[in-house]
Write a protein that holds these residues in place. Structure first.
Motif, mmCIF file in Angstrom:
data_model
loop_
_atom_site.group_PDB
_atom_site.id
_atom_site.type_symbol
_atom_site.label_atom_id
_atom_site.label_comp_id
_atom_site.label_asym_id
_atom_site.label_seq_id
_atom_site.Cartn_x
_atom_site.Cartn_y
_atom_site.Cartn_z
ATOM 1 N N ARG A 17 0.833 -1.211 0.000
ATOM 2 C CA ARG A 17 0.000 0.000 0.000
ATOM 3 C C ARG A 17 0.861 1.251 0.000
ATOM 4 N N LEU A 20 2.613 1.735 -3.328
ATOM 5 C CA LEU A 20 1.741 2.294 -4.348
ATOM 6 C C LEU A 20 1.630 3.803 -4.197
ATOM 7 N N GLY A 24 3.618 4.833 -7.134
ATOM 8 C CA GLY A 24 2.593 4.669 -8.162
ATOM 9 C C GLY A 24 2.254 3.214 -8.407
ATOM 10 N N LYS A 25 1.079 2.967 -8.978
ATOM 11 C CA LYS A 25 0.568 1.608 -9.129
ATOM 12 C C LYS A 25 1.396 0.745 -10.078
ATOM 13 N N THR A 26 2.048 1.369 -11.068
ATOM 14 C CA THR A 26 2.818 0.578 -12.027
ATOM 15 C C THR A 26 4.099 0.009 -11.429
ATOM 16 N N LEU A 28 4.244 -1.703 -8.720
ATOM 17 C CA LEU A 28 3.941 -2.918 -7.976
ATOM 18 C C LEU A 28 3.874 -4.145 -8.884
ATOM 19 N N GLU A 32 1.972 -8.100 -5.477
ATOM 20 C CA GLU A 32 1.767 -6.991 -4.542
ATOM 21 C C GLU A 32 0.381 -6.375 -4.697
ATOM 22 N N LEU A 33 -0.108 -6.296 -5.947
ATOM 23 C CA LEU A 33 -1.454 -5.777 -6.175
ATOM 24 C C LEU A 33 -2.503 -6.722 -5.586
ATOM 25 N N ILE A 36 -2.718 -6.256 -1.865
ATOM 26 C CA ILE A 36 -3.538 -5.121 -1.439
ATOM 27 C C ILE A 36 -5.010 -5.525 -1.391
#
Length: 229
Positions: A17, A20, A24-26, A28, A32-33, A36
């Protein structure tokens, strides 16, 4: 042997978390996504390790992960009903986003472009569906519709409905598509017959049938490319 440590004991940079928010989301990984979505692991396994284990079971294929039932997801130790639902919902949102992005007045320049539009829609279905793409004079998709839904081996096509919709949408041309749940990329005699019938009907209305494309999960068969037209 790999040691498992609770996420709360990791450095800030390693917490999904926090990672991210910081990077940023990219930044991860898929695991890892998923972590979350899971929220927390168990006493003996972190959420990231659990995410890796789930992904490993489908060879790290997100499409395959999206097909897992809630029951199958709940077979993983640490995944209850709420976590299974969260994973399934997130993957379904991702699938729907792919569908919406693919049809925004996309210009058709090749059979591959049709595959990219329709694979997320029908490529992974366990039954057969017949869809039609309606194009304007710039070869851009202005409308798409499901004509019929059938069983594992076939579906029924209503010729009149295809061209009624084409006239209503002011379409200049159409592209026919259907999927083969079996994964076989071959045109059957029935596929060839209905294509011929629709092409003749379209000529009478000055609406051109540009192609008929068979879609599977991993590939496509184009009547135009194969010279069947």
């Amino acid at each position: 042997m790999e040691q498992n440590y609770p996420i709360k004991n990791w450095s800030e940079d390693d917490k999904p978390r926090e990672k991210l928010m910081l990077k940023g989301k990219t930044a991860l990984s898929d695991a890892e996504l998923v972590a979350i979505l899971i929220g927390s692991g168990s006493r003996n396994e972190s959420a990231v390790s659990l995410g890796k284990r789930i992904l490993s079971s489908v060879d790290n294929n997100l499409n395959a992960l999206g097909k897992l039932s809630l029951k199958r997801l709940m077979e993983f130790k640490g995944i209850g009903e709420a976590k299974a639902v969260s994973i399934a919902a997130a993957l379904e949102l991702g699938r729907r986003r792919r569908v919406e992005e693919s049809i925004e007045l996309k210009k058709i320049t090749s059979s591959k472009a049709v595959f990219e539009i329709m694979q997320p829609v029908i490529g992974e279905l366990p039954h057969e569906e017949f869809w039609v793409l309606y194009l304007n004079n710039s070869n851009k998709v202005i409308y798409k519709s499901q004509l019929s839904k059938g069983g594992i081996t076939g579906t029924v096509v209503d010729v009149r409905l295809i061209f009624k919709t084409a006239l209503e949408q002011n379409a200049i041309s159409v592209i026919l598509t259907h999927n083969h749940p079996s994964g076989q990329l071959q045109a059957s005699d029935a596929d060839k017959e209905i294509t011929k019938k629709l092409k003749i009907a379209g000529e009478q209305l000055d609406i051109k049938v540009l192609d008929h494309i068979i879609i599977t999960e991993n590939g496509y068969f184009s009547f135009q490319d194969e010279g069947i037209f």
